[in-house]
Design a protein around this motif. Structure first.
Motif, PDB file in Angstrom:
ATOM      1  N   ALA A   1       0.840  -1.287  -0.005  1.00  0.00           N
ATOM      2  CA  ALA A   1       0.004  -0.021   0.155  1.00  0.00           C
ATOM      3  C   ALA A   1       0.868   1.244  -0.122  1.00  0.00           C
ATOM      4  CB  ALA A   1      -0.847   0.039   1.187  1.00  0.00           C
ATOM      5  N   THR A   2       0.385   2.119  -0.688  1.00  0.00           N
ATOM      6  CA  THR A   2       1.013   3.812  -0.526  1.00  0.00           C
ATOM      7  C   THR A   2       0.612   4.068   0.832  1.00  0.00           C
ATOM      8  OG1 THR A   2      -0.788   4.820  -1.828  1.00  0.00           O
ATOM      9  CG2 THR A   2       0.901   3.770  -3.089  1.00  0.00           C
ATOM     10  N   ARG A   3       1.359   5.223   1.019  1.00  0.00           N
ATOM     11  CA  ARG A   3       0.940   6.103   2.192  1.00  0.00           C
ATOM     12  C   ARG A   3      -0.433   6.876   1.890  1.00  0.00           C
ATOM     13  NH1 ARG A   3       3.682   8.602   6.875  1.00  0.00           N
ATOM     14  NH2 ARG A   3       2.188  10.384   7.517  1.00  0.00           N
TER      15      ARG A   3
ATOM     16  N   LEU B   1       0.633   6.768  11.148  1.00  0.00           N
ATOM     17  CA  LEU B   1       1.357   6.733   9.987  1.00  0.00           C
ATOM     18  C   LEU B   1       2.767   7.165  10.362  1.00  0.00           C
ATOM     19  CD1 LEU B   1      -0.639   6.961   6.774  1.00  0.00           C
ATOM     20  CD2 LEU B   1      -0.303   4.943   8.139  1.00  0.00           C
ATOM     21  N   ASP B   2       2.940   8.396  10.890  1.00  0.00           N
ATOM     22  CA  ASP B   2       4.300   9.076  11.275  1.00  0.00           C
ATOM     23  C   ASP B   2       5.015   8.140  12.483  1.00  0.00           C
ATOM     24  OD1 ASP B   2       3.643  11.031   9.331  1.00  0.00           O
ATOM     25  OD2 ASP B   2       3.041  12.367  11.258  1.00  0.00           O
ATOM     26  N   ALA B   3       4.191   7.650  13.095  1.00  0.00           N
ATOM     27  CA  ALA B   3       4.970   6.897  14.394  1.00  0.00           C
ATOM     28  C   ALA B   3       5.620   5.500  13.737  1.00  0.00           C
ATOM     29  CB  ALA B   3       3.898   6.525  15.354  1.00  0.00           C
ATOM     30  N   ILE B   4       4.742   5.136  12.923  1.00  0.00           N
ATOM     31  CA  ILE B   4       5.427   3.828  12.132  1.00  0.00           C
ATOM     32  C   ILE B   4       6.560   3.945  11.323  1.00  0.00           C
ATOM     33  CG2 ILE B   4       4.867   1.965  10.462  1.00  0.00           C
ATOM     34  CD1 ILE B   4       1.890   1.942  11.404  1.00  0.00           C
TER      35      ILE B   4
ATOM     36  N   ALA C   1      -3.474   6.056   4.462  1.00  0.00           N
ATOM     37  CA  ALA C   1      -4.260   7.482   5.204  1.00  0.00           C
ATOM     38  C   ALA C   1      -5.643   7.400   5.146  1.00  0.00           C
ATOM     39  CB  ALA C   1      -3.415   8.794   4.642  1.00  0.00           C
ATOM     40  N   ARG C   2      -6.030   6.722   4.092  1.00  0.00           N
ATOM     41  CA  ARG C   2      -7.656   6.659   4.045  1.00  0.00           C
ATOM     42  C   ARG C   2      -8.368   5.845   5.283  1.00  0.00           C
ATOM     43  NH1 ARG C   2      -7.761   4.862  -2.081  1.00  0.00           N
ATOM     44  NH2 ARG C   2      -9.374   3.381  -1.526  1.00  0.00           N
TER      45      ARG C   2
END
Length: 81
Positions: free
Chosen positions: A60-62, A74-77, A66-67
Motif C-alpha cells: 500500500a502507498t502512504r 503513520l508518522d509513528a510507524i 491514510a484513508r
C-alpha cells in the motif's frame, strides 16, 4: 445448497478472490492478536483446496494507508523504522 439453487436458475457462478501476502506470515504482533501468523496459516490451509482466485496483495502507498489510519499513526510507524 446455495450453489445448487444458483445453478438451477442458470445464474453464472461467481468466483471469490483471496488477497494475501507472504509477509503476513512473518507479521509480529502481541500474543492473542487476531492477525497472528499461525491463525493466517490455518485459514490458508483450510482454503487450500477451494477454487479461489488467489492474488499476492500489493504494498500500500502512504496515501492508501491514510484513508484508514490517522497521519499521526503513520508518522509513528515510519519513525519506528
Amino acid at each position: 445448497m446455495l450453489a445448487v439453487r444458483t445453478q438451477a436458475r442458470n445464474i453464472p457462478r461467481m468466483t471469490v478472490a483471496l488477497f494475501t501476502h507472504p509477509a503476513m506470515l512473518r507479521h509480529g504482533v502481541p500474543p492473542g492478536h487476531p492477525e497472528r501468523p499461525d491463525r493466517l496459516a490455518q485459514v490458508l490451509a483450510a482454503l487450500e483446496d477451494l477454487p479461489l482466485d488467489r492474488y499476492e496483495a500489493p504494498l500500500a502507498t502512504r496515501a492508501q494507508l491514510a484513508r484508514v489510519h490517522p497521519e499521526v499513526y503513520l508518522d509513528a510507524i515510519e519513525q519506528a523504522f
